[in-house]
Scaffold this motif. Sequence first.
Motif, PDB file in Angstrom:
ATOM      1  N   GLY A   1      37.726  50.602  37.276  1.00 43.65           N
ATOM      2  CA  GLY A   1      39.291  51.402  37.793  1.00 43.65           C
ATOM      3  C   GLY A   1      40.250  51.656  36.545  1.00 43.65           C
ATOM      4  O   GLY A   1      39.610  51.265  35.519  1.00 43.65           O
ATOM      5  N   LYS A   2      41.316  51.839  36.971  1.00 38.25           N
ATOM      6  CA  LYS A   2      42.357  51.907  35.852  1.00 38.25           C
ATOM      7  C   LYS A   2      42.917  50.649  35.305  1.00 38.25           C
ATOM      8  O   LYS A   2      43.178  50.534  34.038  1.00 38.25           O
ATOM      9  N   ALA A   3      42.753  49.759  36.037  1.00 43.08           N
ATOM     10  CA  ALA A   3      43.463  48.407  35.475  1.00 43.08           C
ATOM     11  C   ALA A   3      42.520  47.393  35.733  1.00 43.08           C
ATOM     12  O   ALA A   3      42.618  46.134  35.074  1.00 43.08           O
ATOM     13  N   LYS A   4      41.234  47.301  36.359  1.00 47.02           N
ATOM     14  CA  LYS A   4      40.375  46.259  36.670  1.00 47.02           C
ATOM     15  C   LYS A   4      38.922  46.826  36.709  1.00 47.02           C
ATOM     16  O   LYS A   4      38.572  47.936  36.741  1.00 47.02           O
TER      17      LYS A   4
ATOM     18  N   VAL B   1      35.379  45.655  38.429  1.00 47.25           N
ATOM     19  CA  VAL B   1      34.696  44.980  39.211  1.00 47.25           C
ATOM     20  C   VAL B   1      33.168  44.449  39.053  1.00 47.25           C
ATOM     21  O   VAL B   1      32.387  45.624  39.134  1.00 47.25           O
TER      22      VAL B   1
ATOM     23  N   HIS C   1      41.575  38.128  50.133  1.00 50.20           N
ATOM     24  CA  HIS C   1      40.428  38.166  49.262  1.00 50.20           C
ATOM     25  C   HIS C   1      40.181  37.145  48.144  1.00 50.20           C
ATOM     26  O   HIS C   1      39.294  36.858  47.691  1.00 50.20           O
TER      27      HIS C   1
ATOM     28  N   LYS D   1      36.642  37.946  47.576  1.00 45.58           N
ATOM     29  CA  LYS D   1      35.539  38.116  48.598  1.00 45.58           C
ATOM     30  C   LYS D   1      35.477  39.482  48.535  1.00 45.58           C
ATOM     31  O   LYS D   1      36.218  40.504  48.435  1.00 45.58           O
TER      32      LYS D   1
ATOM     33  N   VAL E   1      34.924  42.914  49.669  1.00 46.31           N
ATOM     34  CA  VAL E   1      35.502  44.038  50.786  1.00 46.31           C
ATOM     35  C   VAL E   1      35.144  45.222  50.456  1.00 46.31           C
ATOM     36  O   VAL E   1      34.924  45.854  49.449  1.00 46.31           O
TER      37      VAL E   1
ATOM     38  N   LYS F   1      44.457  56.859  48.988  1.00 46.47           N
ATOM     39  CA  LYS F   1      44.071  56.480  47.698  1.00 46.47           C
ATOM     40  C   LYS F   1      42.732  57.427  47.224  1.00 46.47           C
ATOM     41  O   LYS F   1      41.741  57.207  47.402  1.00 46.47           O
TER      42      LYS F   1
ATOM     43  N   GLU G   1      46.522  47.003  49.050  1.00 38.80           N
ATOM     44  CA  GLU G   1      45.261  47.511  49.393  1.00 38.80           C
ATOM     45  C   GLU G   1      44.685  46.531  50.479  1.00 38.80           C
ATOM     46  O   GLU G   1      44.404  45.210  50.229  1.00 38.80           O
TER      47      GLU G   1
HETATM   48  P1  ADP Z   1      42.471  51.710  40.595  1.00 40.77           P
HETATM   49  O1  ADP Z   1      42.043  52.647  39.280  1.00 40.77           O
HETATM   50  O2  ADP Z   1      41.990  52.323  41.764  1.00 40.77           O
HETATM   51  O3  ADP Z   1      43.950  51.365  40.598  1.00 40.77           O
HETATM   52  P2  ADP Z   1      41.927  49.082  39.825  1.00 40.77           P
HETATM   53  O4  ADP Z   1      41.482  49.147  38.573  1.00 40.77           O
HETATM   54  O5  ADP Z   1      43.093  48.446  39.993  1.00 40.77           O
HETATM   55  O6  ADP Z   1      41.439  50.365  40.722  1.00 40.77           O
HETATM   56  O7  ADP Z   1      40.950  47.941  40.622  1.00 40.77           O
HETATM   57  C1  ADP Z   1      39.287  48.512  40.703  1.00 40.77           C
HETATM   58  C2  ADP Z   1      38.767  48.727  42.051  1.00 40.77           C
HETATM   59  O8  ADP Z   1      38.918  47.328  42.604  1.00 40.77           O
HETATM   60  C3  ADP Z   1      39.891  49.515  43.087  1.00 40.77           C
HETATM   61  O9  ADP Z   1      38.972  50.337  43.450  1.00 40.77           O
HETATM   62  C4  ADP Z   1      40.235  48.304  44.306  1.00 40.77           C
HETATM   63  O10 ADP Z   1      40.327  48.898  45.294  1.00 40.77           O
HETATM   64  C5  ADP Z   1      38.765  47.532  44.087  1.00 40.77           C
HETATM   65  N1  ADP Z   1      38.835  46.173  44.632  1.00 40.77           N
HETATM   66  C6  ADP Z   1      39.953  45.421  44.736  1.00 40.77           C
HETATM   67  N2  ADP Z   1      39.689  44.213  45.351  1.00 40.77           N
HETATM   68  C7  ADP Z   1      38.540  44.402  45.850  1.00 40.77           C
HETATM   69  C8  ADP Z   1      37.557  43.669  46.504  1.00 40.77           C
HETATM   70  N3  ADP Z   1      37.842  42.199  47.087  1.00 40.77           N
HETATM   71  N4  ADP Z   1      36.101  44.138  46.924  1.00 40.77           N
HETATM   72  C9  ADP Z   1      35.894  45.314  46.382  1.00 40.77           C
HETATM   73  N5  ADP Z   1      36.759  46.057  45.782  1.00 40.77           N
HETATM   74  C10 ADP Z   1      38.076  45.646  45.345  1.00 40.77           C
END
Ligand code: ADP
Length: 247
Positions: A10-13, A15, A69, A82, A84, A123, A179
């Motif tokens: 994503g933009k900040a993280k 996964v 989570h 966790k 989700v 979203k 979220e």
């Molecule tokens: P975004 O660009 O949508 O802001 P982020 O970079 O902040 O995304 O985060 C990456 C993704 O991880 C997001 O789509 C967010 O919804 C998702 N995410 C966060 N926590 C969990 C989780 N526990 N399980 C699955 N996906 C998650």
Amino acid sequence: MSTPSKLYEGKAKIVYATENLQEYLTYFKDDATAFNALKKGTIMGKGEINCTISSALLNYLGSKGIKTHFLAQKSEREMLVKAVQIIPLEVVVRNIAAGSLCKQTTLLEGQKLPFPLVEFYLKNDDLGDPLLTVDRLNIMNIATVEQINQLKDNALKINQYLIEFFGSCDITLVDFKLEFGLDFEGNLLLADEISPDTCRLWDNLEQDIEKRVLDKDRFRRDLGKVESAYQQVQKRVLTQIEKLKNT
Ligand code: ADP
Ligand code: MG
């Protein structure tokens, strides 16, 4: 352990999958975006700060009975969570008018709201995360009426815990985005992050309306000193957590 496979960036993280199907590892980046990614930049050290603040706050909310989570902070930038299925909603809670609320209404920035306002945004970056109505939510089958009520109840509870927590850090919680997701058993969990990227935080020890900003608005509005504001939030949050441990 084998190299974890990237599921989504994503933009900040980022996964990652883990050896356990029911757990993901989230990696916090320094990348910063604003205005639906029209503005891009880097906030040095943000990943570590946001991972640490989020871990502390999610753990704190967990201790108050909120289902989240959060499992563990694995390293400075990595959080074990966790897995989700994210409900594609940004649940926003507002205590004081700011940001898009002021752009879309006659409310003025800084005006205290008569009650905490809970809003649902879709979203969806392509659509620019539009504000939804409960009926639109329903018709799109994003959440059942029961789930919507559950989301709102949860968001309001979290708001009360966070107002109190940040208050003890001399910080005003103006608004924030949450979220939620459903785990393998169908439980509704608070997911994602709670950080200066996702909250508006104002320093109670500072009267100046620009100097008091301790969140991503410093980046959005080119106010400067972004890194030191994020560091300040981390310092106060961790100090307060330590204080609570010793009482
Ligand atoms: P975004 O660009 O949508 O802001 P982020 O970079 O902040 O995304 O985060 C990456 C993704 O991880 C997001 O789509 C967010 O919804 C998702 N995410 C966060 N926590 C969990 C989780 N526990 N399980 C699955 N996906 C998650
Ligand atoms: Mg995000």
